[in-house]
Every structure is written in C-alpha cells, then in structure tokens.
Design an enzyme around this catalytic site. Structure first.
Site, PDB file in Angstrom:
ATOM      1  N   GLY B 241      48.657  44.482  50.794  1.00  0.00           N
ATOM      2  CA  GLY B 241      48.277  44.961  52.122  1.00  0.00           C
ATOM      3  C   GLY B 241      48.322  43.837  53.129  1.00  0.00           C
ATOM      4  O   GLY B 241      49.148  43.825  54.025  1.00  0.00           O
ATOM      5  N   PHE B 242      47.408  42.892  52.926  1.00  0.00           N
ATOM      6  CA  PHE B 242      47.337  41.695  53.769  1.00  0.00           C
ATOM      7  C   PHE B 242      47.097  42.046  55.237  1.00  0.00           C
ATOM      8  O   PHE B 242      47.406  41.264  56.125  1.00  0.00           O
ATOM      9  CB  PHE B 242      48.617  40.851  53.607  1.00  0.00           C
ATOM     10  N   THR B 470      43.032  43.414  45.193  1.00  0.00           N
ATOM     11  CA  THR B 470      41.793  42.640  45.181  1.00  0.00           C
ATOM     12  C   THR B 470      41.018  42.809  43.885  1.00  0.00           C
ATOM     13  O   THR B 470      40.070  42.070  43.630  1.00  0.00           O
ATOM     14  CB  THR B 470      40.901  43.096  46.340  1.00  0.00           C
ATOM     15  N   ALA B 512      34.357  44.016  49.329  1.00  0.00           N
ATOM     16  CA  ALA B 512      33.428  43.751  48.225  1.00  0.00           C
ATOM     17  C   ALA B 512      31.989  43.966  48.664  1.00  0.00           C
ATOM     18  O   ALA B 512      31.206  44.623  47.977  1.00  0.00           O
ATOM     19  CB  ALA B 512      33.625  42.336  47.702  1.00  0.00           C
ATOM     20  N   ILE B 649      29.665  35.894  43.482  1.00  0.00           N
ATOM     21  CA  ILE B 649      31.016  36.245  43.046  1.00  0.00           C
ATOM     22  C   ILE B 649      30.879  37.279  41.934  1.00  0.00           C
ATOM     23  O   ILE B 649      30.288  37.007  40.889  1.00  0.00           O
ATOM     24  CB  ILE B 649      31.764  34.995  42.524  1.00  0.00           C
ATOM     25  N   ASN B 651      33.373  39.100  40.185  1.00  0.00           N
ATOM     26  CA  ASN B 651      34.308  38.936  39.068  1.00  0.00           C
ATOM     27  C   ASN B 651      35.091  37.639  39.258  1.00  0.00           C
ATOM     28  O   ASN B 651      36.094  37.610  39.971  1.00  0.00           O
ATOM     29  CB  ASN B 651      35.275  40.130  38.999  1.00  0.00           C
ATOM     30  N   GLY B 722      32.519  37.856  50.629  1.00  0.00           N
ATOM     31  CA  GLY B 722      33.920  38.256  50.814  1.00  0.00           C
ATOM     32  C   GLY B 722      34.848  37.061  50.646  1.00  0.00           C
ATOM     33  O   GLY B 722      34.563  35.969  51.118  1.00  0.00           O
ATOM     34  N   GLY B 724      38.648  37.488  50.268  1.00  0.00           N
ATOM     35  CA  GLY B 724      40.067  37.817  50.325  1.00  0.00           C
ATOM     36  C   GLY B 724      40.861  37.002  51.324  1.00  0.00           C
ATOM     37  O   GLY B 724      42.066  36.868  51.199  1.00  0.00           O
ATOM     38  N   GLU B 725      40.199  36.467  52.326  1.00  0.00           N
ATOM     39  CA  GLU B 725      40.951  35.843  53.407  1.00  0.00           C
ATOM     40  C   GLU B 725      40.726  34.348  53.542  1.00  0.00           C
ATOM     41  O   GLU B 725      41.579  33.630  54.068  1.00  0.00           O
ATOM     42  CB  GLU B 725      40.636  36.580  54.713  1.00  0.00           C
TER      43      GLU B 725
END
Lengths: 341, 758, 159
Positions: B241-242, B470, B512, B649, B651, B722, B724-725
C-alpha cells in the site's frame, strides 16, 4: 498488442520461407517487417504490448535450437549459436575461461529469468530503452515514426547516448553482450531469402544518421544464426565493467569491454568496446590506437579515454556521460591490466 | 485501564510469531482482489490523456468499436453525468476524469474500453483517437504558470511559530542557511491498481486493493448515489500500500458504471505506467532551513519554510513542519508552507507523508551545523534533546531518542568514524558514515470489532481491517490470544471486507494502535461477562468473588491464588454455542460519536502532534555506511543500523520486517527513487519499474534493527505507537550525511546520483 | 488457437487468442492466480515460473510457445499439505510482508538453489535481483534461501 498470426517453424528453411513474403521484402527495415522471428520474446513481446511493434506474423524459431544452439570453442575462436540462451553462454566453462569479457557482459545483463529466456541472436537486436521511443503517444520519434522529430533531445535523456548520435536521434543501444562482441572483432552469421552471409559484428548495427528507424544492416526476413569470435592473445585478459545506479538488474549508464595483450607492461594489442552511452554497440578504434605500443599506465589509459570520447556530443542531462565514460574506461583498462591470468 | 497496558508476563504480546497468513502467501492461495474468482468477467482497459492541460474536442471511436469483442467505450459524452466527482486525499475537490471534457493532467483517464477479453480491450484502446484542444501545461516548480498558495492553519495542519526566529537567527553566533529539494516519488506497490466490480441487483461488490475498506465504500456510494448498505468492498490482501491505496481514486466508480452498462462483472488491471497518473504520489518539495546556534551547539533559532506541488484544483499538502518544529529544544521557531499548483495529478499519502520530505532537510542541516561547530552529530542532538514539546511545552508521552542514538551508535561502530570528510577508504572505495534522527507521530483512531469465543476455546474476531503487508491478521490473533488466554492458533481473524465492523484506514501508522486497542477492549468485555456470570453462579468455584479479580489464562478463568475454572465451564454458563460481543473504541480526545461516524465512512484521528494532553511520537536513530567508488562514483549502502523506540511491540518478528523495510525505503529514497518529469509536457517519463529505480536484492546488505524498550502509559491503553512509517524517515538524511562524510560533497537534492559526485 | 498447457503436472486444454501470455493463461483461463502481474513487461519478476525446470517470466512468454513443455507455478511447489522447504523457510524468516512478490521470489529462490547460485550471501543477492520486493524483505529472503538450500533434495531432471 495487435492481432498476429502465430507460426511455429520446425527448422531454418521453414522459418525463412515463412518470413519471405512480398510485403516483408518491401519493408523499410528489418524491425519494420510484418513478419518477425520470435525466440525469447523478451524485447519483441514487450514492444508489442506497448504498441511500438505491430508485426502481423510471428515465426516461433525456438525449435531451431537444434541447428543453432551450440557453443563451440577451438583454436580458431568461439562459435555461439544464435539460439543459445544468455544464461547458458554466460556459464559455459570455455567462455568463462577464455572470453571473460563475453561471459561478464552476459552475466551482468538483465536478470536470471531474462537470461534464461533471451537468445543471443535476439539479445544483440534488443532495441533502445529511450522512453520517447517506447511511449507511442509522443508524436516525435524519428526511430518509431521517420521524419517526426526527436522528443528526447530536449527531454529527459539521462540514459541516452553521447557517442554516434545524430541530429535525428540520440537513443542509446542498451545491451551489453554486443559491446563485447564489437570489441573482440566478432562476426555474425546471417541467413536470408538470398542465402547465407557473414558480416563483421561492427557492421550489424547502423548509426542513426538520417535514418534512425533502420537500426541494422539486416534485410527484412534475414535471420541471425550465430556469432564467431576470433581467438587472440587478448581474449583471456578481458573484462566487462558496467556502471549503473543499482548494483544489478539495470541497463548501463556506461560500460566498457576491454581486452589487452600485454608484453611486460606494454600494450601489444588493445580492444575497447563501450556501451550504455552509444548509439550502437561501440568499438573505439581511437582508444585502441592510443594504447597500442604504450605502457599501460594511468596516463595512457586516460589518453585512450580522451580519444574515445573526443567526438562525444551531449544533450541536456547526458552532460555527465563523457566524463563517466572516460572514468569507466580508465578503470576497466587498469583493472584488466592487473588481471592474473 | 492505563495500568493494564501492553505486555504481560507469559502473554503473547511481545513474543515473535510467524504470520498466520504465511501459508496462504507462500502457496499462492492468498487472494488479492484481482485473484477473486468472477464469473464471465468483461475486461476494461483505460485510455489516458496524452496532454496535461486542455479540453477534449471529440473522440474517434469507430476503429476501436470495430475490434471484435468490444462491448462498450465509456467517455465523457456517454457517461459523464453518471457519477459525482470524487474527493481528493484531503476530502476536498480534486481533478476529474470522465465527468467533463476537461483535462487536468497528463495520464488522466479519458475513456474506458470494455471488451470480452483483455487482449481485445487493449487493442481497441490503442485505436481510440482523441482530439484535444491543448494548452501549454505548467509542470513543476519554476514552470511558467504555476500558482503558489501560502497555507494557513486548519483542522489537519498547523504552522508553529514561537518567539522571534528571524531576530534570533540574525543574532546567532553560528548560522546555517541552506536550501534542499526532494523529488517526485511514486509508491509503485508491486500489485497494480486493479478494480473488479460485480452487481447483484442493486448491490455492488468492489474487489479492489485498498487501505480504507469503509472509506472506499463510502466514496463510491456517494459518487454513484447508492445507499451505503448496497456497496461492499473486498480486499482480503493488498499487494503493498504505502499510502497509495489509502485514498479512493476515480477509476472505481467508472468500472462500476461499466459493469452496470454491460451487465457483467468488469475487471480492470491497469498497466504499471497508468498507475503513475490514475493514483497519487509523493509530490516534489523544496525547503529553506535556517538554524541559529550558540558555539556550544545549543539551538537559538529554527526556521523551516517548505513548498510542495499539487494539482490545480487541490491544495493537498503534507506540511511536515508540524514535525520538524518539535524535534529539538529551541526558543525561537518559525515555519511556513506553500502549495504550488501545477497541471499535475493530485498527490497523496506516501509512507510517512510529511516526515520523509521535511525531516530530510532538518536532519541534513543538523549534520551541517555539527560539522560547522566541530561537534559530533550525535552530541549535537543530545545537546538539543528535550522531554517537552518545544512548540507548546507539553510533555512527550515518552521520548527515547538518545537511547536510540546510543544503542545504534554502539552497534554500528560509530566510534570508528574519523570525523574528517573524505578520510576513510577501503581500496578504491571512499567510505562514509552518517546518521540522523527518525520520528513519527503516534496516531490512533476509533475502531469497532466483533469477537466471539466458544466453550472449546476458539475465538473469532471480525473487523474491516487491512492486511497490506504489516502482519495485521497476526497482530489481531496475538492480541486476542493474549487477552483471552488462548493459543494464537485458536484465534480466527476475518478482515478485508466492508460487511465487517469498520476501522480507520490503514495509514498514519494508526492501524496497530487502533485495532489492537479495540480488540483488547472486546476481550475485556468477554472476560467481564464470564467473570460476572462466574461470581453470580451459586455453584461455581468463584461464587461471590470479585469479578475484577478473575483473569483469562491458559484456557481457564483464573482467580486469586491460582484457582482455575476451565474455559468450557465458564463459557457454557452463558452460551452453549459462542459468546459474542460487538465493541467500539473511541480513544481519548476524540468526539464521542467518532465510532458512529465510521459507519458513514468518516474517519477521525487522534494525532500525536496535536493532542491536548501530551505530544506523542515514536523516535529512532538511523545510521548508514555508504561507499562511493573513487573513479566512477557509484554509491552503495552496504550496511545500516536503525534503533527505534515505539512503545509496546506486539509481534517483534513482523515489526522487525516493517522497520527493516522502512529503512530500505529510506535508502531507496535517498539513492534511487525519482519520477522524472518532462517539463515541456508535464509528463512522467520513467513511468515503469525498470526506469523508476527501487533497490534490488543486491543493493541491500546488512540491515540491523534494534528495538529500544519503551513503556508508554500515556499514548494509549496498550502503549502502542505504530511502526510502519518511522523506518524511512531518518534514513534519507543519514545517507546524504554519509555521502558528505565519504566525499566532502554536500548534496542537498535527492536522490543522490553518480553525476552529483563525478 | 487450441492448445494444451501442462501446468504442475496436469494438462489443460484451452482455446486462446494467440496474443495470450502464459501469465494471463494461468491467471485468467486456468484459475491459477498464484503467479502475479506486477508490471507485465519483464521488470519485476512477480510472474516467475519454471518452464522445463528453468525460471522464466510468464508475462513475456506467449502461451502458444510453451505447448508440451512442463510449467511449474507456485501452486505446484508444495506436496499436498507438506510445504516445500523454501516455502517453510520464507514463513520462518518472515521473508515477505505484503506477499505479492512472494510467488515469484519463491520460484526464483528454488531455481537459484538448483542452479548452484546459493553458495554464499552475495551470490544469493545477485541471483535474486530479478525479483523486486517493494516491502523490502530482501535480507530475510537471503536468510530463508541460505537456510532452505541444504534441506532441498538435489534436483532431478533438467536444470
């Protein structure tokens, strides 16, 4: 992709027969012929999908591998059948040992999957990656549409050529293997409706000049069947250096195929091919002449590089390429001289 | 329930777990939207504009219609009235497509060919002739005809001002004044922007990879004038996706219209190059940074002005000064951002949308300042580190920036760095070390979910969540297993379908936090029901006990002193089949109706930079080694170390992948990625993934990731920030700083390429 | 045109437009959607399959040219419920995120080992460079291949 008729040729004679039609003979260029040979398809199918090539008949020549799929090395040199796949030539023990520049030029090209697919004959006929050529919605492309102009001259042209360009076209020849063949003075075997002929590999491709759409000296319907690379004391001391942004799977910004026959530190014979920045597979006789009889040093390598790019013509973003080309050649020559063989 | 945050001893949260969808992904069984079986689909192929500005006078369609198998050709003349124009990524008007004859940008959809086969549709598309009335387009910064618009504070962006930055800069003993540029970039997820639309009476099902199931559903319903209940979106897996699949695009409604017209399912698999113009991208930016400092390194003034490209009708912007103003203690801050309107498609979210382009100039400037001052770049950050937001004095919910620097520096071997630029060599290669701060705001949105538990100890959670790589399926299973005392394998997770309870779009690294907190809340409701029933049951072992003292663990209800009642007994007391709850979670600071709004496709978000109580960011430090060949100047990045502190965190296995992938994106952004624009025609030229470079395997060497432990009880109940970024944010500057260290050349424009160093 | 494709050991009789690529034949005519379309022009590797045991790109291969030549796709890697060692290693090492490039990565990875190109990490990196991964799983793909290689049975038949 436009509709086409698919034909499967079982041998060379049948392939030539299928490709020999009156309309084919009348085509303006080999690449414009309505009948095209299909081997690996990695260039042709791609260009058909994006509507750049619109053949009416595809003749599948993969079954000709039995006739033209051999690799043979002997005292006279190296014979490569046109239907040998890039990966197989790159991995062949004799090629690796005696013609490292050829092995490396193949090995550094494309990806493992593409090297498994692409035939050597098709590979040397790979067409330019110029974006203005590949996007048919640009009206101006003399290569695609003769007389229409060149959108690349003033456009995004970082990947294009500085050697051999004309005021009609600055497209670069994108391949690698062909530069090594040019450097090593290879010959190409061609079969056509009028029989067999052999030409110097250097003569296979044409400079764009006034007719960038013609690309090669093959007549419509002619088929490359193999290559021969003459043996020489320089082939073992040879290498292919490819400079690019990515470490792998990218066309060259600049490349050099060099081979040296050294007497002590002195150059008896030098062979220099250049790629990535030339309009056709490039052999630099100027660089070779500059090296012959000289000790191979940083200074003589630099002088050869200057000679190789003396006639470079830049456009916009290609301004850096003569300098990158010179540095690539110097690096390749020094590295080649230092090879342990 | 702040004391109930994050990891528990013996729980699943914090334990690495392989992906529960891993088997589907390695066997080819994972169904991406274009893989969904459809009966007798017709195929769509897009015709896109060959000019960037003007109008369509007419189209010649005869040749295209004559192609055998062609069913229909949608264009503004025959379907223009059938849809309402879409909204841009910011929810405001954007460029249009078939609604009118107007051409806003190159590559705009101008017709949709529908045929029996993909081959016929493509062939016919090539035969469509469009007659344009073309005007000269404005491509980008400095093109004649662009219009600049200075932005003002609004609901989503602010432009921090504090003290008198201009005066403080003028008076500062040490000054750094520099301009930087970042390029146009496209997400290029490996999956293409496909859409398949299927009508069943009044009901429309859309198979389309999306990061916003309910957002897409609501957008298409609005465009087509349909009741929300009649639109269903399905995206069980998205092939990356990004951000590129975050906002709805024009194509979807037209494919729905096409399917209605030809009375068959219609499938669109656009080409790679079409993806550059039918969806969004990261706009090119320009920056002017002024840093004023004492000789000690203490910052006195920070001024950051940015410019961003957008389309003519949209003012979409990312305004990352919201972030850069908050990085370092500084008494005087000035920020300003302008949008520059050009004849381009509207940009949109792309991985760390504000932070990636805005932190690059700030973190390069900090490196330049460190060099000017003769202070180690890490120490300069330490001197200016702060535990309170420099803009408004709020505390950070937690900030472990210097712990990240110290951990990463040790692992990287920063101590081996000779600070002198150009001083380190390995044979023919110049070696450079660089580092930079990374950060990302901690966002969380409202979310809903349905959870059930059987007496056999099988749980099922359902929500319209998004798996874009993710590890979202696994994340849900871990949290539910952790809270219900089950094995991860006992939890079935269903997502990727808008018939399920809504959650926010997967963007801004909120996924998340938003989804785990609602899942934990659902588990707590089930625990509470079981506990209440257990204490009220006359015959049970917990009769009369305090329900708050009963926990779920190891497939049992467990009371004080370790007394256990099997789960089967506890659940059966309430239901013989399954106990099920539907739960909504509205994070602190959001409107009480925020969950209800989700059902209208409206998302609200608690943003880490704009909370009333705390400022919430994750922080990190990124280090990279670059090598530049002394002759031919190729640039390689053989190793990097990134350390991040992002609260809980869930996972670590998938989190490691996310961080590592983000860091690779950073290297890619710094050295490879740029969409080249032909300024004469405002057209993307390298619109394919051979010419738009992203790293290949051979470009990536050792990519170390360090998890710096951090417990954050203020950010949200589970303490999740979070991840992802944040991985991409600091790496851009780290690479540029390393190139400077290797070569002595300060390149302020990305990507850095061979020709910059020759 | 009428043709028969042999996919994962099974023959499929099809009636196809000669323009149909092997990739589209697999996905749209046979229903094997494991092989992915990421570029359709030989630039990404997501469509990698084995043709007579060699890895090739299905997007640049006309279906007509592979008649009578066995094709293996990602759906043919596992033996029933038993995953191929490479598939298992990809799961263990988390060698993917979105999973879209994964079928192509797996087919290349298996071929990479069979070709003898998995002898060290640098060789793996080079010989896996024809498969783009936008999520950035490269280091984990290398680790998975390193682990799986010794568990793989020596290849029988053509390389």
């Amino acid at each position: 992709m436009r509709p086409f008729r698919y034909e499967h040729a079982t041998d060379r004679a049948q392939a030539l027969q299928l490709a020999t039609t009156p309309t084919a003979a009348a085509a303006a260029a080999h690449v414009a012929a309505p009948v095209q040979y299909l081997a690996g398809g990695t260039t042709l199918i791609d260009l058909m999908k994006i509507d750049v090539m619109r053949p009416e008949v595809l003749v599948d020549i993969n079954a000709l591998a039995g006739q033209h799929g051999e690799i043979r090395a002997d005292d006279a040199g190296l014979r490569l059948g046109a239907l040998v796949r890039m990966a197989d030539a790159a991995a062949h023990p004799a090629v690796l040992r005696d013609y490292p520049a050829i092995a490396q030029s193949l090995q550094l090209a494309a990806s493992p999957q593409l090297r498994n697919m692409a035939s050597l004959g098709g590979n040397v006929l790979q067409r330019t990656r110029c974006n203005y050529f590949r996007d048919v919605t640009y009206a101006a492309c003399n290569k695609r549409s003769p007389g229409s102009g060149c959108a690349a001259m003033e456009g995004v042209n970082r990947r294009l050529a500085v050697l051999g360009v004309s005021d009609r076209c600055i497209a670069n020849y994108p391949g690698d293997f062909a530069n090594a063949l040019a450097a090593l003075g290879a010959a190409v075997d061609v079969e056509g409706p009028k029989g067999r002929r052999v030409m110097a590999f250097e003569d296979l491709h044409r400079l764009p000049g006034e007719t960038p759409h013609v690309e090669t000296n093959l007549a419509p319907g002619e088929l490359i069947t193999g290559f021969s690379v003459p043996a020489g004391p320089w082939t073992r001391r040879s290498l292919y250096l490819k400079i690019r942004d990515r470490q792998s799977y990218e066309f060259a910004l600049a490349s050099a195929a060099v081979a040296l026959d050294l007497d002590g530190g002195v150059v008896r014979e030098a062979r220099v091919g250049l790629g990535g920045l030339s309009a056709k597979p490039w052999r630099s006789h100027e660089a070779e002449a500059a090296l012959r009889g000289k000790p191979l040093t940083e200074a003589s390598a630099q002088a050869a590089a200057e000679a190789a790019f003396a006639k470079a013509v830049v456009h916009g973003e290609t301004r850096f390429k003569p300098e990158l080309g010179r540095r690539t050649l110097v690096r390749a020559l020094l590295q080649c001289a230092a090879m342990e063989i | 329930m702040a004391d109930d945050a994050g990891r528990r001893p013996g729980g699943h949260i914090g334990q690495p777990h392989v992906r529960i969808d891993g088997r589907a992904k390695v066997t080819g069984q994972a169904r991406y939207p274009a893989d969904e079986p459809t009966t007798n689909p017709a195929w769509a192929y897009l015709v896109i504009s060959a000019i960037a500005r003007g109008r369509i006078r007419g189209m010649q369609l005869e040749a295209a219609r004559a192609v055998p198998g062609v069913l229909d050709i949608l264009n503004h003349a025959n379907v223009g009235q059938e849809v309402k124009s879409p909204m841009g990524p910011d929810g405001k008007p954007t460029t249009t497509t078939l609604e009118s004859d107007r051409v806003w940008h190159d590559g705009q959809i101008v017709a949709v060919v529908v045929a029996d086969s993909f081959e016929a549709a493509r062939e016919a598309a090539y035969k469509v002739v469009v007659d344009y009335e073309a005007e000269t387009p404005s491509a980008t910064f400095d093109s004649p005809g662009v219009q600049a618009e200075a932005l003002k504070t609004d609901a989503t962006h602010s432009y921090p001002l504090k003290g008198d930055a201009a005066a403080a800069f003028a008076a500062a003993p040490v000054k750094l004044d520099a301009r930087y540029e970042t390029p146009t970039q496209h997400h290029n997820p490996l999956e293409l922007f496909t859409t398949t639309c299927v009508w069943d009476g009044p009901k429309l099902t859309i198979y389309e990879p999306t990061q916003s199931m309910w957002g897409l559903k609501a957008a298409v319903a609005r465009q087509l004038g349909l009741d929300l209940v009649n639109v269903r979106t399905v995206s069980r897996f998205a092939g990356g996706g990004f951000g590129g699949k975050g906002a709805p695009t024009s194509r979807t409604a037209w494919i729905a219209v096409a399917a209605r017209r030809v009375k068959r399912p219609v499938k669109l698999v656009p080409t790679r190059d079409q993806g550059f113009t039918i969806a969004t991208y990261r706009a090119e930016t320009q920056h002017h940074i002024q840093l004023g400092a004492e000789r000690s390194g203490r910052l006195l003034a920070l001024s950051h002005e940015g410019w961003e490209i957008s389309s003519r009708p949209s003012s979409y912007n990312v305004s990352g000064t919201t972030t850069t103003a908050r990085m370092y203690a500084c008494p005087n801050i000035a920020t300003k951002v302008s949008v520059v309107h050009a004849d381009r498609n509207t940009p949109g979210f792309m991985r760390a949308p504000p932070d990636t382009p805005y932190m690059f100039p700030l973190e390069c400037a900090m490196d330049e300042l460190a060099h000017e001052l003769g202070i180690d770049p890490i120490e300069l950050r330490r001197i200016n580190d702060t535990q309170t937001d420099p803009v408004d004095g709020k505390p950070y919910s937690s900030r472990s920036l210097m712990k990240c620097f110290d951990a990463a520096a040790a692992k990287f071997g920063w101590a081996r760095r000779n600070p002198q630029p150009g001083s380190m060599r390995d044979g023919d290669w110049l070696v450079g070390y660089g580092c930079a701060t990374s950060c990302y705001p901690s966002n969380i949105g409202p979310a809903t979910a349905r959870l059930s538990l059987t007496p056999q100890g099988k749980a099922a959670i359902q929500l319209a969540g998004h798996e874009i790589g993710t590890g979202a399926y696994t994340l849900m299973a871990i949290v539910v297993a952790d809270r219900l005392g089950l094995a991860v394998e006992d939890v079935q997770v269903t997502m990727g379908d808008s018939d399920l309870p809504p959650v926010p779009g997967a963007g801004g690294s909120n996924n998340a936090a938003s989804t785990t907190n609602v899942a934990a809340k659902a588990c707590e409701e089930i625990r509470h029901k079981l506990a209440l029933a257990a204490v009220q049951a006359g015959a049970g072992i917990f009769a009369g006990a305090d329900p708050a003292g009963l926990k779920l663990a190891d497939r049992a209800l467990v009371g004080p002193g370790g007394r256990r009642e099997p789960l089967a007994t506890a659940v059966s007391r309430i239901s013989s089949g399954a106990i099920e709850v539907h739960v909504e979670n509205v994070p602190q600071g959001l409107a009480p109706d925020a969950a209800a709004a989700l059902y209208q496709g409206k998302m609200s978000m608690s943003r880490g930079a704009e909370r009333k109580d705390v400022t919430a960011f994750a922080f990190g430090a990124q280090f990279v080694e670059v090598r530049v060949h002394r002759r031919t100047c190729e640039i390689r990045a053989p190793r990097a170390v990134s350390a991040f502190a992002a609260g809980t965190i869930v996972n670590p296995l998938a989190a490691h992948s996310q961080y590592q992938g983000g860091a690779i994106w950073g290297i890619s952004s710094a050295l490879h990625e740029a969409t080249e624009i032909d300024r004469r025609v405002a057209r993307y030229v390298n619109d394919n993934i051979a010419d738009y470079l992203i790293p290949v395997n051979a470009d990536i060497g050792e990519m170390d990731v360090i998890f710096v432990p951090e417990e954050d009880h203020r950010v949200n109940p589970l303490g999740i920030k979070g991840i992802g970024e944040i991985g991409i944010v600091g790496m851009n500057a780290a690479v540029a700083n390393a190139v400077f260290h290797a070569t002595g050349r300060r390149i302020r424009k990305l990507p850095i390429r061979i020709e910059d160093l020759l | 045109m009428e043709l028969t494709l042999n996919i994962n050991g099974r023959d499929h009789r099809l009636s196809l437009d000669p323009r149909t690529t092997l990739l589209d034949a697999l996905r749209d005519h046979i229903g094997l959607t494991g092989s992915k379309k990421g570029c359709d022009q030989g630039q990404c590797g997501a469509c990698t399959v084995h043709l007579e045991g060699r890895r090739v790109l299905a997007c640049l291969t006309l279906a007509a040219t592979v008649q009578g030549r066995p094709v293996t796709t990602v759906e043919g890697l596992a033996h029933g419920e038993a995953l191929h060692p490479m598939q298992a290693a990809f799961i263990t090492h988390d060698a993917f995120q979105c999973g879209y490039c994964t079928p192509g990565q797996l087919m290349s990875a298996v071929a990479c080992v069979h070709e003898g190109h998995a002898r060290n990490d640098d060789a793996i990196r080079e010989y896996m460079s024809g498969n783009l991964c936008r999520c950035g799983a490269y280091p984990k793909i290398v680790a998975a291949i390193r682990d799986a290689a010794p568990q793989m049975a020596p290849k029988t038949g053509r390389v």
